[in-house]
Design a protein around this motif. Structure first.
Motif: not given
Length: 269
Positions: A44-50, A58-60
């Protein structure tokens, strides 16, 4: 749905990469997959909130060829292969043809369509080498049923449906299966980041999402059960099944419903 207390068929754990796994449906899929014993990486472009225990992040950016190459390298290094690629990342958008700009069309196409294409191109060589794999693409009911005011979103989601079917034919001889997911409206934070100059469309979609009866965990559960059954076109909620059934079974009534909806939208200004 599997009845409470019923035995699921035995299955081997899978190595699964889910794009857009930090929120909404992607996060729900990651939670459900880990809970049943799969190895999961959320790209994901952003890290998980939880963060979810057992889910790697992974940053993607699905628009970046370099990010996709890095994801392939990570999978090769840590797992040695991939069983399931779930191209789930996407954005919400839309707008009537004389209101939405071409920049909005380009934005949504680059993410919702070319993100799927890039992911598939990145991982197909690995799956071909293994002689197996499953590619699941999240489209939308909008890929099958096309309400007014959603030209760009409808078009890219319909393209994802067509692309998935094409890949299913093209890759079958290599042992690779495909499936496409087409849910109706469900409660998701996707609309919080919706872009577009057609504010009337945004307002209508916001209400439909807020009032939807199902949330992402329920949709994720239906998707996984459908995949276990080997379904290729997945309509994971009753609203989606009813709307698509109307279009297929009674096109005249379907057109009347769609044009009344268009007239109500136009009356909003």
């Amino acid at each position: 749905m599997v009845e409470e207390g019923a035995q699921r068929p035995s299955r081997n754990p899978s190595r699964i990469l889910v794009t857009g796994g930090s929120s909404g449906l992607g996060a729900a899929l990651c939670r459900a997959l880990v809970a049943r014993g799969d190895q999961v990486v959320s790209a994901d472009l952003n890290p998980p909130a939880e963060p979810v225990e057992g889910v790697e992040h992974l940053h993607l950016d699905v628009r970046s060829d370099d990010d996709w190459a890095a994801a392939v390298a990570w999978v090769e290094q840590h797992w040695g292969g991939l069983d399931v690629l779930h191209n789930n990342a996407g954005v919400a958008g839309g707008g009537r043809i004389d209101v939405a700009g071409l920049d909005e069309w380009q934005w949504i196409t680059e993410i919702n369509l070319f993100g799927v294409v890039r992911g598939t191109k990145a991982f197909v060589p690995m799956m071909k080498a293994a002689g197996s794999g499953l590619i699941v693409n999240t489209a939308s009911l909008a890929g099958l049923v096309h309400p007014a005011g959603m030209g760009s979103y409808n078009a890219v989601k319909a393209a994802v449906v067509a692309f998935t079917e094409t890949m299913g034919h093209e890759l079958a001889e290599h042992g690779i299966r495909t499936a496409v997911v087409c849910p109706s409206y469900f409660r998701t934070p996707l609309v919080e980041n919706m872009q577009g100059t057609d504010t009337a469309v945004g307002a209508v979609i916001g209400v439909l999402v807020a009032e939807a009866p199902l949330g992402p965990d329920e949709i994720a559960a239906e998707i996984l059960e459908a995949l276990d059954r080997g379904e290729e076109l997945i309509l994971p909620d009753e609203a989606a099944r009813a709307a698509y059934g109307l279009k297929v079974g009674d096109r005249a009534t379907y057109d009347q419903v769609m044009r009344k909806q268009a007239a109500r939208l136009n009356a909003m200004g």
